[in-house]
Motif scaffolding. Structure first.
Motif, PDB file in Angstrom:
ATOM      1  N   TYR A  13      31.398 -21.476  29.203  1.00 62.50           N
ATOM      2  CA  TYR A  13      32.801 -21.539  28.792  1.00 62.50           C
ATOM      3  C   TYR A  13      32.941 -21.852  27.297  1.00 62.50           C
ATOM      4  N   ASN A  34      44.049 -26.470  33.736  1.00 60.13           N
ATOM      5  CA  ASN A  34      43.385 -26.112  35.002  1.00 60.13           C
ATOM      6  C   ASN A  34      42.180 -26.999  35.298  1.00 60.13           C
ATOM      7  N   GLU A  59      43.527 -23.053  44.074  1.00 61.38           N
ATOM      8  CA  GLU A  59      42.105 -22.853  43.749  1.00 61.38           C
ATOM      9  C   GLU A  59      41.228 -23.810  44.546  1.00 61.38           C
TER      10      GLU A  59
HETATM   11  C1  LIG Z   1      36.764 -19.409  39.664  1.00 56.11           C
HETATM   12  C2  LIG Z   1      35.328 -19.174  39.404  1.00 56.11           C
HETATM   13  C3  LIG Z   1      34.830 -18.037  40.251  1.00 56.11           C
HETATM   14  C4  LIG Z   1      34.635 -20.443  39.727  1.00 56.11           C
HETATM   15  C5  LIG Z   1      34.520 -21.444  38.641  1.00 56.11           C
HETATM   16  N1  LIG Z   1      35.706 -21.578  37.813  1.00 56.11           N
HETATM   17  C6  LIG Z   1      36.429 -22.670  37.795  1.00 56.11           C
HETATM   18  O1  LIG Z   1      36.143 -23.623  38.469  1.00 56.11           O
HETATM   19  C7  LIG Z   1      37.640 -22.717  36.837  1.00 56.11           C
HETATM   20  N2  LIG Z   1      38.600 -23.669  37.320  1.00 56.11           N
HETATM   21  C8  LIG Z   1      37.117 -23.089  35.455  1.00 56.11           C
HETATM   22  C9  LIG Z   1      38.070 -22.914  34.317  1.00 56.11           C
HETATM   23  C10 LIG Z   1      37.801 -23.604  33.162  1.00 56.11           C
HETATM   24  C11 LIG Z   1      38.604 -23.438  32.048  1.00 56.11           C
HETATM   25  C12 LIG Z   1      39.671 -22.588  32.091  1.00 56.11           C
HETATM   26  C13 LIG Z   1      39.939 -21.902  33.225  1.00 56.11           C
HETATM   27  C14 LIG Z   1      39.128 -22.041  34.347  1.00 56.11           C
HETATM   28  C15 LIG Z   1      33.292 -21.125  37.790  1.00 56.11           C
HETATM   29  O2  LIG Z   1      33.402 -20.921  36.601  1.00 56.11           O
HETATM   30  O3  LIG Z   1      32.209 -21.137  38.366  1.00 56.11           O
END
Ligand SMILES: CC(C)C[C@H](NC(=O)[C@@H](N)Cc1ccccc1)C(=O)O
Length: 717
Positions: free
Chosen positions: A41, A339, A597
């Motif tokens: 990220y 989020n 989610e």
């Molecule tokens: C959704 C993915 C398949 C799983 C996971 N993602 C998350 O957990 C999101 N909440 C992370 C996120 C962070 C910053 C901004 C938006 C979303 C993953 O990445 O494995």
């Protein structure tokens, strides 16, 4: 699995060290996931900016390549799963693909060092091709690595638990999800700050090498942590080309069913049972389990289609809102960090309070029910987004439609003017003032009359779908049209321009070039907050400061007494008022989608693991991640094709689609029976042991096939 191998696994399972009921090895796995998600990220947070401002790509190319990269990251899990389940096993796959991933991150970081090609030391790279080639290579390696290990890490974590630890196994998936979000939250906050630093050997530039270098370092740390736990893991061995066997078995069953389609053959319980003549009962049972779950996955991409619009549509929505929270100012793209913050609070609340309470009330909130409710939460989030959009629409300027044109008149002349406009009351425009607002015309060609001596009649050909300003300079006969922006400035910035009423050229800070007398500058974008402009004609200078909000547009009129009034006589015309709807109004929609989610994604992760046969755990994890890739692809298609005239209507459409899909999913879920794959596998193995005929039948069939093949060969000769 041969018995000797199974015994080996069982023996290893018995040895695992525990802490508070959890295998110690999962500590290494969750730390590994935290570092990996930080790396992923963090890199993603600055990627579009790198494309835009380092490689100097335009907006469209930068966003297309970015989305293609994200889609690739969710398609490669299937490759990683096949490698793990059929060939290397999860442990080795994670190590090898993590090395590929770390190399990719390093290549990416190297590609951002402008000094490597900046021979003339002017601060810009001389060989863009090399930087582009390196970054593309880096991104492909990263996609292969991050996607490849993703299904393996979750499934490998699950493998560490023994049968009596099913409660801990569910908690593990929640903690795993927390680590994902803690890593992503930290990196999305940190890497943009690192990028904003200045660094370089010859010239100081925005520090992309640091912004990409730190995620690269974290990926190396992630690999080291994973290897450090090496001695403690339960490692299940791969069982040969399982995917090959699965495909052959399905193909045989379909063919065999087709060959025996006549009514004279007795029906079989399941179409896969037509593979019984040739394939092991265990394999057939395992394939049935996987197919049942994959069938259930068909409607799921719709959830991700809505979920992934957080990063696009909702961020665009935030650019039309104000982010001034008093003590601090939030930028539109920072709203996304809500989020992971909410995930960090909601997962423990759900796990510790909500789900146990529901259980206490005697309600059976099964995984598939949770996922359906998760979908409904996401749909409600989009209804909330539509309501916010309606509020925003009330404050948005009335932009021209594709068949209309809009005009504003700015009078820089020393006297007031009366302008006669077709089908309007004559307009009185004072000196250094403008018409009150844009006038909308259905026609393109208009004639304006001015009460100057002698009277001026001006024929104008306006641009359809555009906003223009007619600038009347000190010499009215030299009036000219200037095109204005026709949408809110990007990223919540403010668009400003100057009309030079001073008698000589002017240099103004932030403007690309100096401004000739009577000339109007192009727009320049400035961020929210106090901004200072210095105006100079080479001899005299003065400073002009103004505080900006979000998403406004101004034309500043520079008078002829500029320097004698120390810039104070500069007059502003508000072409677009600043955003007035507060970004805090987006919090309910973020809350709803994040609750969705937690119910949908965390549960889906657990469900995919628990319903998969032991040798296909990674494959089902990959199938689960693929629903995300398909969801992203739907976003791309819908964004291109389905442009509804009103944004709120598009949100309502998506919400309705998801409600429809969740109804279909709930019906499918109703007919799904939860299984314990290990139990079924053990039962079949037991049956096979007591069925000596089975082996014989198989051997006869194989011999028959060989004979057939030889016959065919001989007839050919
Ligand atoms: C959704 C993915 C398949 C799983 C996971 N993602 C998350 O957990 C999101 N909440 C992370 C996120 C962070 C910053 C901004 C938006 C979303 C993953 O990445 O494995």
């Amino acid at each position: 699995m041969p018995d000797s191998k199974m015994d080996e696994t069982k023996k290893k399972k018995k040895k695992t060290a525990e802490c508070c009921g959890y295998p110690i090895s999962i500590f290494f796995i969750v730390v590994n996931e935290f570092c990996e998600r930080f790396s992923y990220y963090g890199m993603r947070a600055v990627l579009v900016l790198y494309f835009r401002y380092f490689l100097l790509w335009d907006d469209d190319l930068a966003t297309s390549i970015y989305h293609a990269f994200v889609a690739l990251c969710y398609l490669t899990p299937i490759l990683g799963a096949i490698i793990a389940d059929s060939w290397l096993g999860k442990f080795k796959t994670i190590i090898y693909l993590s090395i590929v991933y770390a190399v990719g991150q390093v290549v990416m970081a190297v590609s951002t060092i402008h000094d490597i090609t900046d021979a003339n030391r002017d601060g810009t790279p001389d060989n863009f091709t090399l930087h582009i080639a390196l970054s593309m290579l880096g991104l492909v390696l990263i996609a292969l690595g991050t996607g490849g290990i993703k299904p393996c890490v979750a499934a490998f974590g699950g493998d560490q638990f023994q049968e009596h630890q099913s409660r801990q196994l569910n908690t593990f998936f929640s903690v795993f999800y927390l680590c994902i979000n803690a890593g992503s939250l930290l990196s999305t906050l940190i890497t943009p700050v690192l990028r904003a630093q200045e660094c370089g050997i010859h010239t100081q530039q925005q520090c992309y090498p640091l912004a990409f270098g730190v995620p690269a370092a974290l990926m190396v740390v992630s690999l080291v942590v994973f290897i450090a736990g090496s001695g403690m893991y339960t490692k299940t061995a791969p069982e040969g080309n399982i995917m090959g066997s699965v495909c052959k078995c399905i193909w045989f069953a379909l063919n065999n069913r087709f060959r025996h389609r006549s009514d004279i053959y007795p029906k079989r319980e399941h179409w896969m049972d037509w593979a019984e003549e040739k394939y092991d009962k265990l394999l057939i049972a395992q394939i049935k389990m996987v197919l049942k779950v994959l069938f259930l996955y068909i409607p799921l991409p719709m959830f991700w289609t809505l979920f992934d619009q957080k990063g696009s549509r909702w961020t665009l929505q935030a650019t039309t809102m104000t982010g001034d929270f008093g003590g601090f100012v939030l930028q539109p793209d920072q709203m996304q960090t809500v989020n992971p913050i909410l995930i960090l609070t909601l997962v423990p609340i759900m796990d510790r309070i909500i789900f146990p309470l529901i259980k206490k009330c005697g309600l059976n909130f099964s995984p598939l029910k949770r996922m359906t409710v998760g979908m409904l939460f996401a749909a409600t989030a989009f209804i909330a987004a539509a309501l916010v959009q309606m509020e925003i629409d009330k404050t948005l300027p009335n932009f021209p439609s594709s068949s209309e044109s809009q005009l504003k008149v700015v009078n820089m002349h020393s006297e007031s003017l009366i302008v006669t406009v077709p089908s309007q009351e004559p307009l009185l425009i004072g000196s250094f003032e403008s018409s009150p607002d844009y006038i909308t015309f259905d026609q393109q060609d208009i004639r304006l009359a001015f009460n100057t001596t002698p009277e001026i009649n001006k024929d104008l050909s306006l641009i359809k779908g555009s906003r223009q300003t007619l600038i009347i300079p000190s010499e009215p006969a030299e009036m000219y049209l200037k095109e204005d922006i026709k949408s809110k400035p990007k990223e919540g910035k403010n668009a400003v321009r100057f009309v030079n009423g001073w008698t000589a050229y002017l240099n103004i800070t932030n403007l690309e070039s100096s401004l000739q007398p009577s000339e109007t500058s192009n727009y320049t974008l400035v961020s929210q907050g106090m901004r200072k402009f210095t105006l100079t004609d080479g001899i005299q200078s003065c400073e002009f400061s103004r505080k900006f909000g979000f998403g406004s547009s101004y034309t500043f009129l520079i008078p002829s007494d500029l320097f004698s009034t120390d810039c104070e006589s500069i007059k502003e015309i508000e072409d677009m008022q600043p955003n007035s709807v507060h970004m805090a109004l987006q919090i309910p929609q973020y809350f709803l989608i994040t609750t969705g989610e937690v119910m949908f994604s965390v549960t889906g992760l657990q469900f995919s693991y628990s319903q998969a046969p032991k040798n296909m755990k990674s494959v089902l994890q990959a199938g689960w991640l693929c629903t995300n890739a398909v969801g992203n692809i739907i976003v791309l298609i819908v964004a291109e094709l389905g442009k509804l005239p009103k944004q709120w209507a598009e949100y309502v459409l998506f919400a309705s689609l998801l409600v429809a899909v969740s109804i279909i999913f709930s019906i499918m879920a109703y007919f799904y029976t939860y299984i314990d794959p290990a139990e079924i596998e053990a039962e079949i193995l037991k049956q096979q042991e007591t069925d000596p005929d089975k082996k014989k039948k198989k051997e006869t069939l194989e011999m028959e096939e060989k004979e057939n093949e030889q016959e065919i060969k001989q007839t050919k000769i």
